[in-house]
Design a protein around this motif. Structure first.
Motif, PDB file in Angstrom:
ATOM      1  N   MET A 144       3.041   0.636   8.345  1.00 40.16           N
ATOM      2  CA  MET A 144       3.044  -0.819   8.537  1.00 40.16           C
ATOM      3  C   MET A 144       3.030  -1.546   7.200  1.00 40.16           C
ATOM      4  SD  MET A 144       0.923  -3.696   8.453  1.00 40.16           S
ATOM      5  CE  MET A 144      -0.710  -3.003   8.491  1.00 40.16           C
ATOM      6  N   THR A 145       2.195  -1.100   6.261  1.00 39.26           N
ATOM      7  CA  THR A 145       2.094  -1.755   4.953  1.00 39.26           C
ATOM      8  C   THR A 145       3.409  -1.653   4.189  1.00 39.26           C
ATOM      9  OG1 THR A 145      -0.265  -1.250   4.859  1.00 39.26           O
ATOM     10  CG2 THR A 145       0.816  -1.802   2.785  1.00 39.26           C
ATOM     11  N   ILE A 146       3.963  -0.451   4.155  1.00 39.15           N
ATOM     12  CA  ILE A 146       5.217  -0.250   3.422  1.00 39.15           C
ATOM     13  C   ILE A 146       6.349  -1.050   4.052  1.00 39.15           C
ATOM     14  CG2 ILE A 146       6.946   1.477   2.771  1.00 39.15           C
ATOM     15  CD1 ILE A 146       4.606   3.505   2.652  1.00 39.15           C
ATOM     16  N   THR A 147       6.419  -1.036   5.383  1.00 35.77           N
ATOM     17  CA  THR A 147       7.488  -1.766   6.073  1.00 35.77           C
ATOM     18  C   THR A 147       7.338  -3.270   5.892  1.00 35.77           C
ATOM     19  OG1 THR A 147       7.544   0.003   7.724  1.00 35.77           O
ATOM     20  CG2 THR A 147       8.672  -2.034   8.274  1.00 35.77           C
ATOM     21  N   ALA A 148       6.113  -3.751   5.968  1.00 39.77           N
ATOM     22  CA  ALA A 148       5.879  -5.185   5.778  1.00 39.77           C
ATOM     23  C   ALA A 148       6.315  -5.624   4.389  1.00 39.77           C
ATOM     24  CB  ALA A 148       4.401  -5.507   6.004  1.00 39.77           C
ATOM     25  N   PHE A 149       5.986  -4.829   3.384  1.00 41.39           N
ATOM     26  CA  PHE A 149       6.398  -5.149   2.018  1.00 41.39           C
ATOM     27  C   PHE A 149       7.923  -5.155   1.903  1.00 41.39           C
ATOM     28  CE2 PHE A 149       7.821  -3.445  -2.086  1.00 41.39           C
ATOM     29  CZ  PHE A 149       7.363  -4.443  -2.937  1.00 41.39           C
ATOM     30  N   ALA A 150       8.559  -4.111   2.465  1.00 39.68           N
ATOM     31  CA  ALA A 150      10.017  -4.010   2.364  1.00 39.68           C
ATOM     32  C   ALA A 150      10.704  -5.173   3.067  1.00 39.68           C
ATOM     33  CB  ALA A 150      10.482  -2.677   2.942  1.00 39.68           C
ATOM     34  N   LEU A 151      10.239  -5.523   4.269  1.00 44.93           N
ATOM     35  CA  LEU A 151      10.846  -6.631   5.000  1.00 44.93           C
ATOM     36  C   LEU A 151      10.645  -7.949   4.270  1.00 44.93           C
ATOM     37  CD1 LEU A 151       9.904  -5.800   8.697  1.00 44.93           C
ATOM     38  CD2 LEU A 151      12.177  -5.719   7.673  1.00 44.93           C
TER      39      LEU A 151
END
Length: 749
Positions: A438-445
């Motif tokens: 979730m953290t990595i995806t949120a940052f990427a998005l």
């Protein structure tokens, strides 16, 4: 609030992975990859923290292949098992013995049953026979001998539970350790079965304490846990490890351990622990849903794993173990022989003895070191996701890119450190994957929001593909840029792996600067040949170059181009070696593997580094073929799929092989030369070789020897013929095998 209103769309985008992660955590929308990632994290953490030390309190008596060879095939006669039990208690003076095996059928191997039939029928009129039988039957009743050896001793017999439609049962179950009344009416979810396979009644009466040895494989097939107490028809039975531990502790009473009601409701459907109570003292063993316990693996497992001492059962039965060398030890009798099917896949090893799973549990009980995946893990996961997700959603839109990286890394660090601290200090196994993803995806998005490519120009194509494909192909692609992208697609391509031989020796003899210059010179020349034949450079891997043909620009004749390239590269290496000899530099060699087949091609990698590359089973086969070039003494090995599509070359079939990871055998070939350059002598050699392969696969070794003599006369320096001479000599020693398909198996990469 004005800042948040201006960035509401970025906040909304960042909240998307949080919502998905929460849906996964509460079970509304399970995301399999996150569950698998949690298992991978648990396994990695377990392996990293395994003590890898010997627990000398526990000994495994192993019915291994050596024992089967010395004593005989399994099952052994019960008189031999009686000898083993007597040896363990009378001569070795062990503390307790547990059997990770079940004795489900009577032992008729002595012939006593048939002798009794004779005495009652054909020889009933022969009183001497009856008298002699009466004298012998005590020594021939092997079940009675085994039962006698079990009586009055601290022994735990093993059995198993099953589940099927009919609920089959066999043997005698031990007395349950708990009944439903102890649960105080709570709807506790136990691991349950509807059938069982236990020991024959004679043995069960002699050794009334028994424990089931069923593990609980997870969905990925790995055994990570074992039920401590299981349910069968409203009664509750203990596992093998728990039963042995209770004997060591003085046979305490087994009770359910409920969590405090101020933390959970009365209808909570789980146990906090299994409590062992002896007088006014009690010990709590933590359990998870299903009343299971995670096995605290100590090491990689097996006789060479170093976690527990293994003794061959054959040595024990034959009296080869010094007296009292096992005094006071906890003994588990099990097997590592593959044929007896008690090898499990676990996080600590893909082939792990099942008996050692129970040994690890006993060791954990003794040390009070049992990790648990608690039922409140769901609540923990939700809280962590909310805290981390909301921090990112309302923090990332307001900071610069550099600070966004720092914020995201900080959130990941806090989540990971907290999770690992709870595991290391409190033995709690809590979810981590959803928070990380979730953290990595949120940052990427968040960082990628608003960036959308609607069109591509020649400059963009050059930027994307310029380092991979020749400039002339980029120019060709620029004419229709819409047709090209780095999006992964599946295509039939030809892949090449080219590895430099002798690089290790050169690196030992040359200084780094010289080595770099030499390597660059070789790769520059080989790369020019690849690009000159419209190939796409995939990557350089140390002393290896990987390339493919057919993407991004489609090439109908890509197998021909790949083979042509490999022959030109071989010729280039010969010229390079001539230059090296003149300069006193070391010579080099190359090994090339070519394969044609369906591959996934596109832009792949991580957020940090990506590459336009190919993946797939056909790519893996190409890599394996490159490694086979050393085996067959040739510089190029080509698969049959490539050979069929490159008809303008003369070929020599090398073998049919079954490489690691492939069940089907594939034919492999060496490109001799373009057809128009094939010499007459070489044609005769290839015909003779084809005849030899036919004889070889027919196992006609005499004809093989004659043909090999002729081939070696034609080409005395060819290593391939020497290799097959050795093979024929070895195969001649074996009997004719009608099932042999003529393929050579390679178990290494």
């Amino acid at each position: 609030m004005g800042l948040f209103s201006r960035h509401w769309s970025r906040i909304a985008v960042t909240l998307v992975p949080l919502v998905l992660a929460l849906l996964h955590a509460v079970g509304v929308m399970k995301i399999g990859v996150l569950q698998r990632l949690d298992d991978i994290i648990y396994d990695a953490r377990l392996r990293a923290t395994m003590p890898r030390t010997l627990d000398d309190r526990i000994v495994i008596v192993d019915i291994d292949e050596k024992s089967l060879a010395e004593v005989g095939r399994w099952p052994w006669s019960r008189n031999r098992m009686a000898e083993m039990v007597n040896e363990l208690f009378d001569r070795q003076k062990v503390a307790v013995v547990g059997f990770d095996i079940v004795f489900a059928e009577p032992d008729d191997s002595s012939g006593l049953k048939r002798l009794r039939q004779l005495a009652g029928n054909e020889l009933k009129d022969n009183p001497a026979f009856g008298e002699k039988l009466n004298l012998l039957q005590a020594s021939l009743d092997y079940d009675a001998l085994f039962a006698k050896s079990l009586q009055g001793r601290p022994i735990v017999m093993g059995y198993y539970f099953t589940s099927d439609r009919e609920g089959h049962t066999s043997g005698a179950l031990p007395a349950p350790v708990m009944d439903r009344s102890t649960l105080q009416g709570r709807p506790i979810k136990f691991t349950s079965w509807n059938g069982y396979g236990s020991n024959i009644e004679q043995l069960a009466k002699a050794a009334p304490i028994a424990g089931f040895f069923n593990p609980v494989p997870d969905p990925d097939g790995l055994v990570r846990s074992v039920p401590l107490v299981a349910e069968y028809k409203d009664n509750y039975y203990e596992s093998l490890a728990l039963a042995m531990f209770r004997i060591l502790m003085g046979s305490p009473r087994v009770e359910p351990g409920f969590p405090q009601e101020k933390w959970v409701g009365r209808n909570y459907q789980g146990l906090d622990s299994i409590r062992l109570r002896l007088g006014d003292k009690s010990l709590a063993i933590p359990v998870a849903e299903g009343v299971i316990s995670l096995s605290p693996f100590r090491g990689p497992g097996g006789p060479k794993g170093g976690s527990f001492k293994y003794i061959s059962a054959g040595d024990l039965v034959n009296g080869k173990v010094p007296a009292e060398s096992l005094k006071g030890k906890i003994v588990l009798v099990g097997t590592t022989a593959p044929g007896l099917q008690d090898l499990r896949a676990t996080p600590a090893g893909e082939v792990y003895p099942g008996v050692e799973v129970h040994a690890n549990l006993i060791s954990g009980f003794l040390d009070n070191k049992i990790t648990v995946r608690p039922d409140y893990a769901l609540g923990y996961d939700v809280v962590i996701l909310l805290l981390a997700g909301l921090t990112l959603a309302f923090g990332l839109p307001l900071v610069s890119a550099t600070r966004a990286v720092i914020l995201s890394v900080s959130v990941i660090a806090v989540v990971v450190v907290l999770n690992f601290w709870l595991y290391a200090d409190l033995g709690l196994v809590l979810p981590l994957a959803a928070g990380l993803v979730m953290t990595i995806t949120a940052f990427a998005l968040n960082m990628g929001y608003g960036y959308f490519v609607e069109s591509r120009s020649k400059r963009e194509l050059a930027h994307l593909f310029g380092t991979y494909v020749p400039p002339e192909l980029v120019d060709e692609m620029a004419k229709d840029p819409v047709s090209y992208s780095m999006t992964a697609t599946s295509k039939e391509l030809t892949v090449m792996f080219c590895d430099m031989r002798g690089f290790t020796n050169m690196s030992e003899k040359m200084d780094p600067t010289q080595l770099q210059a030499l390597l660059n010179n070789v790769f520059n020349r080989l790369t020019d040949i690849i690009r000159g034949n419209r190939g796409t450079i995939d990557k350089y891997m140390g002393d290896c170059v990987m390339a493919f043909w057919g993407a991004p620009v489609e090439l109908p004749n890509h197998p021909h181009l790949a083979v042509k390239t490999s022959l030109e590269m071989s010729n280039a290496v010969r010229k390079i070696n001539e230059e090296h000899r003149a300069k006193g530099l070391p010579e080099i060699g190359v090994g090339v593997g070519l394969n044609t087949g369906p591959m996934c091609v596109g832009d792949m990698g991580s957020e940090i580094r990506r590459a336009y590359t190919v993946i797939g089973d056909a790519v893996n086969l190409g890599s394996r073929l490159e490694g086979l070039s050393k085996v067959y003494g040739v510089d190029i090995v080509v698969s049959e799929s490539t050979r069929k599509l490159a008809n303008d070359f003369a070929w020599q079939e090398l073998d049919r092989v079954r490489v690691k990871g492939k069940k089907e055998a594939v034919a492999i070939f060496w490109p001799v030369a373009p057809l128009e350059r094939l010499e007459k002598g070489t044609q005769e050699e290839l015909k003779t070789w084809a005849t030899f392969l036919k004889a070889y696969r027919s196992q006609d070794w005499d004809q093989c020897d004659v043909l090999l003599i002729n081939l070696q006369r034609m080409n005395a320096k060819k290593y391939l013929y020497e290799l097959y001479s050795e093979r024929v000599a070895s195969m001649r020693l074996l009997p004719f095998d009608p099932e042999w398909d003529g393929a050579t198996n390679f178990e290494t990469k």
